[in-house]
Structures are given as C-alpha cells and as structure tokens.
Design a protein around this motif. Structure first.
Motif, PDB file in Angstrom:
ATOM      1  N   GLY A 150     -16.337 -38.377  -0.475  1.00  0.00           N
ATOM      2  CA  GLY A 150     -16.246 -39.497  -1.414  1.00  0.00           C
ATOM      3  C   GLY A 150     -15.158 -39.249  -2.454  1.00  0.00           C
ATOM      4  N   VAL A 151     -15.128 -40.079  -3.475  1.00  0.00           N
ATOM      5  CA  VAL A 151     -14.148 -39.897  -4.556  1.00  0.00           C
ATOM      6  C   VAL A 151     -14.913 -39.943  -5.876  1.00  0.00           C
ATOM      7  CG1 VAL A 151     -12.081 -40.825  -3.430  1.00  0.00           C
ATOM      8  CG2 VAL A 151     -13.658 -42.401  -4.540  1.00  0.00           C
ATOM      9  N   PRO A 152     -14.474 -39.164  -6.873  1.00  0.00           N
ATOM     10  CA  PRO A 152     -15.142 -39.266  -8.171  1.00  0.00           C
ATOM     11  C   PRO A 152     -14.863 -40.647  -8.756  1.00  0.00           C
ATOM     12  CG  PRO A 152     -13.273 -37.736  -8.265  1.00  0.00           C
ATOM     13  CD  PRO A 152     -13.351 -38.236  -6.863  1.00  0.00           C
ATOM     14  N   LEU A 153     -15.914 -41.375  -9.084  1.00  0.00           N
ATOM     15  CA  LEU A 153     -15.696 -42.748  -9.545  1.00  0.00           C
ATOM     16  C   LEU A 153     -15.310 -42.774 -11.026  1.00  0.00           C
ATOM     17  CD1 LEU A 153     -18.533 -44.707  -7.714  1.00  0.00           C
ATOM     18  CD2 LEU A 153     -16.110 -44.625  -7.140  1.00  0.00           C
ATOM     19  N   THR A 154     -14.361 -43.610 -11.334  1.00  0.00           N
ATOM     20  CA  THR A 154     -13.911 -43.782 -12.713  1.00  0.00           C
ATOM     21  C   THR A 154     -15.029 -44.460 -13.517  1.00  0.00           C
ATOM     22  OG1 THR A 154     -11.719 -44.126 -11.796  1.00  0.00           O
ATOM     23  CG2 THR A 154     -12.048 -44.840 -14.073  1.00  0.00           C
ATOM     24  N   PRO A 155     -15.316 -43.989 -14.752  1.00  0.00           N
ATOM     25  CA  PRO A 155     -16.343 -44.665 -15.556  1.00  0.00           C
ATOM     26  C   PRO A 155     -15.999 -46.148 -15.732  1.00  0.00           C
ATOM     27  CG  PRO A 155     -15.488 -42.712 -16.686  1.00  0.00           C
ATOM     28  CD  PRO A 155     -14.685 -42.867 -15.439  1.00  0.00           C
ATOM     29  N   LYS A 156     -17.035 -46.984 -15.738  1.00  0.00           N
ATOM     30  CA  LYS A 156     -16.832 -48.440 -15.777  1.00  0.00           C
ATOM     31  C   LYS A 156     -15.955 -48.858 -16.968  1.00  0.00           C
ATOM     32  CE  LYS A 156     -19.242 -52.709 -15.026  1.00  0.00           C
ATOM     33  NZ  LYS A 156     -20.251 -53.535 -15.579  1.00  0.00           N
ATOM     34  N   SER A 157     -16.120 -48.149 -18.085  1.00  0.00           N
ATOM     35  CA  SER A 157     -15.369 -48.547 -19.289  1.00  0.00           C
ATOM     36  C   SER A 157     -13.856 -48.354 -19.104  1.00  0.00           C
ATOM     37  CB  SER A 157     -15.844 -47.742 -20.493  1.00  0.00           C
ATOM     38  OG  SER A 157     -15.677 -46.371 -20.223  1.00  0.00           O
ATOM     39  N   ASN A 158     -13.479 -47.555 -18.096  1.00  0.00           N
ATOM     40  CA  ASN A 158     -12.048 -47.345 -17.852  1.00  0.00           C
ATOM     41  C   ASN A 158     -11.500 -48.279 -16.780  1.00  0.00           C
ATOM     42  OD1 ASN A 158     -12.370 -45.333 -19.656  1.00  0.00           O
ATOM     43  ND2 ASN A 158     -12.006 -43.638 -18.245  1.00  0.00           N
ATOM     44  N   LEU A 159     -12.355 -49.154 -16.254  1.00  0.00           N
ATOM     45  CA  LEU A 159     -11.887 -50.109 -15.238  1.00  0.00           C
ATOM     46  C   LEU A 159     -11.565 -51.440 -15.903  1.00  0.00           C
ATOM     47  CD1 LEU A 159     -14.511 -49.463 -12.410  1.00  0.00           C
ATOM     48  CD2 LEU A 159     -12.229 -48.478 -12.634  1.00  0.00           C
ATOM     49  N   MET A 160     -10.688 -52.189 -15.294  1.00  0.00           N
ATOM     50  CA  MET A 160     -10.317 -53.493 -15.860  1.00  0.00           C
ATOM     51  C   MET A 160     -11.512 -54.445 -15.802  1.00  0.00           C
ATOM     52  SD  MET A 160      -6.496 -54.228 -14.376  1.00  0.00           S
ATOM     53  CE  MET A 160      -6.921 -53.970 -12.653  1.00  0.00           C
ATOM     54  N   THR A 161     -11.771 -55.131 -16.890  1.00  0.00           N
ATOM     55  CA  THR A 161     -12.786 -56.181 -16.878  1.00  0.00           C
ATOM     56  C   THR A 161     -12.163 -57.421 -16.232  1.00  0.00           C
ATOM     57  OG1 THR A 161     -12.028 -57.085 -18.974  1.00  0.00           O
ATOM     58  CG2 THR A 161     -13.724 -55.355 -19.093  1.00  0.00           C
TER      59      THR A 161
END
Ligand code: SAM
Ligand code: SF4
Length: 335
Positions: A39-50
């Motif tokens: 798998g891949v380490p998932l980026t925290p939601k707050s760092n993803l584009m809304t």
C-alpha cells in the motif's frame, strides 16, 4: 531568451492545455502495476484539496489556458463529494473527463450526465473473472464489465485502458479487439510503465510492435486499418474494417509522445507535476492556502519541463530503478 506565446507554454513550444487532477490516493482495487504491495502511506485529509480548493485551483489553470480537465486518482469516485466537485467544475469553460475503474460508476450516471461529463476512460485488464481477481486483488470483474456495458448503453464515449503485462494478458489482445465489433468503444493497450513500488521490468512489457504482431495473428492484414489520431492523442489508433469501435496502443516506453505532450498533473495533495515521470513536484496547495498567487509558480514549473519523460530520455535511464524511486507510485500520481 525564449519567447513564450502562452502562459502554459514550455521552452519546447508545448502548450499545456490539459490538466489531470487526482482527487484521492485511495482505491477500492489493488492493481499490482499501480499500487505497491504494501500500500501507500495515506496523506492526512487536512493536506488534501477540498472540493472548493479543487475548483479554485482548477479555475486558475482554466484562466491560464487549460481547456480540458480529467479527474482521476486513486479511484476518483471514492470521493464522497464527487458530485459537488463536478458541479463546481462544470461552471468553468473546460471540458471535463473522468478516468475510473468503473466499480462505482453506476451510482453516478445522473451526475455525469447532469454536469456534462461524457468522455470516460475505464480500466479493465482482462476479460476473465479469475484473472481480474489476480491483477486487481478484488473480485469485481462482473461489476466493472456490467458498468462498461451500462456506460455504452447510456451513450457515454468510453475508452477502455488495458495495461499489458507479459504472461498475464497478451493472449487477450484479440478478444479485447473483438469487443469493438458490436460496442462503439475504444480499447487502448498501454505499455506497462515503471513507477515506485510496481516491480517493473522491461521483460514484463508488451511493446507496441508486439501488440501489432498479436493483432496480425488474429485478423487478416487487409481488415486492419490505421485510423486518424485525434490532436495530442497518446495512442496510435486502428480499426477492424466494419467494427463499430476501435483500438490503439499507448507506447509511453518504446515510443513516447513527449513531443506533442500537452499534459500537466495535480496530485490529490495539491502538488504540481509537469510530467508523469518527473521526480520533482511543486507544492501548489500550501502556497494557495497562504494566499500567494500561484500562476507564476505554475508557469515556472512548466518552463522546467524536460524534453522527454521527466529527463529519462533513454531506455537505459528508464530501466534504472533508482530513478523510479525518486518518483511517486502511480496510485498517488493519478494516471
Ligand atoms: N482508478 C482509476 C482507474 O484505474 O482507471 C484511475 C486512476 S489509474 C492510476 C489511471 C490509469 O493508469 C489506469 O488506466 C491504469 O491502468 C493506468 N496505470 C496505472 N499504473 C500503470 C502502469 N504501471 N503502467 C501503465 N499504466 C498504468
Ligand atoms: Fe486503483 Fe486505478 Fe490503480 Fe487499479 S489502476 S489500483 S483501479 S488507481
């Protein structure tokens, strides 16, 4: 000093009018050529584009000259706010397209129609249920195949992406083409490309030339017609005489289309990549959140674009695993 006619033009005269936006790093399949085994380490939601940031950043690109946006991922339909995203984007003066594994697409037919998304690429690497489970690690063949038929019935323009891997699916090339007899779809055979964690080897690849050898074994030479490629098309396209659909080969490894490349990529965490193979990326989202003007940053990234495959301008360089490790895995780029 090179004179650029357009904001999104690079030093080789290529104007970047096609933006691919990855909406998520998550996926409901685990295709071995795309998703690393652990798998891949998932980026925290707050760092993803809304959804609002996707729209506002896309608008900056559209104002700079982008006229087509493709939504991809990961699996873009896993974003619960997918309808909201496309609703916003439909206000821009750009064509919107989608690349999806099609597992969930039946739930979104009305949204796709309402917001004018007609151009849909789906991924399907085999026509056999057991082989689907082997390559995608999830038992979803029937769902994907049924959704392919549904999309055609509903009048969408469908392309089917088939990544070819030696010993796995080259014996299905002819069967895939036979699908185009009665279905007005375009099958695109894609050469297996190297990315971080996908265990690429040159010997696992089926080249453009090999694809055409399989085609010539399956069909009479005089019914195989080369057809015109659309502008900036990455595939070399063919049709079997009398068939409703067509097929093509995307040969990014043996015969890249870098000279006419008009693509740039924005990852789900708001990083801009000027090439699929590029090992560098620029954090647009942070600078956007800080209220900076990102147009000059975008322009700089585009002007730094290498002439070919992110600087991997020979097969030797492409075969060097150290160079793939400097890039992301495909699941986090958005193909
Ligand atoms: N989940 C969606 C899907 O599968 O269509 C969108 C994202 S996926 C990363 C986009 C495309 O990239 C798919 O068509 C997939 O087959 C292709 N792809 C992924 N890894 C690849 C690789 N190593 N070589 C060639 N194509 C690849
Ligand atoms: Fe998921 Fe698409 Fe990658 Fe397959 S190719 S793992 S469906 S993102």
């Amino acid at each position: 000093m090179i004179e650029h006619k357009n904001i999104l033009e690079d030093d080789f005269g290529r104007n970047h009018t096609y933006l691919r936006i990855s909406l998520t790093e998550k996926c409901n399949l685990r295709c071995t050529y795309c998703m690393p085994i652990n798998g891949v380490p998932l980026t925290p939601k707050s760092n993803l584009m809304t959804s609002t940031e996707v729209f506002e950043i896309a608008k900056i690109f559209a104002d700079s000259g982008v006229n087509k946006i493709r939504l991809t991922g990961g699996e873009p339909l896993l974003r619960k706010d997918f309808p909201e995203i496309v609703k916003h984007l439909s206000k821009l003066n750009v064509k919107i397209a989608l690349t999806s594994n099609a597992v969930l697409i039946d739930r979104y037919i009305d949204d796709l129609k309402q917001y004018g998304i007609n151009d849909i690429n789906i991924s399907l690497d085999t026509l056999a249920t057991d082989k689907f489970l082997h390559i995608a690690k999830r038992d979803q063949f029937k769902k994907v195949y049924d959704n392919l038929i549904l999309l055609v019935k509903e009048g969408f323009k469908v392309k089917v992406n088939v990544v070819l891997i030696k010993g796995f699916n080259e014996n299905e090339i002819v069967d895939f083409i036979k699908l185009t007899k009665d279905l007005p779809i375009s099958i695109r055979f894609i050469e297996f490309m190297p990315f971080d964690g996908n265990k690429w080897e040159k010997d696992k690849m089926i080249s453009y030339q090999e694809v055409m050898e399989f085609v010539e074994q399956g069909f009479d030479k005089n019914v195989i017609e080369r057809i015109e490629d659309a502008k900036n098309d990455t595939a070399k396209n063919y049709q079997i005489k009398g068939y409703q659909g067509s097929f093509g080969v995307i040969s990014s490894v043996t015969n890249p289309f870098c000279d006419s490349c008009n693509r740039i990529r924005l990852t789900a965490d708001g990083k801009l990549k000027n090439c699929l193979f590029s090992s560098t990326e620029t954090d647009l989202l942070t600078q956007f959140r800080e209220g900076k003007s990102i147009t000059p940053i975008i322009q700089k990234v585009i002007r730094q674009k290498h002439k070919m495959r992110g600087g991997m301008d020979s097969l030797e360089k492409l075969e060097n695993p150290d160079l793939h490790q400097q890039n992301r895995s495909m699941i986090t780029i958005g193909g």
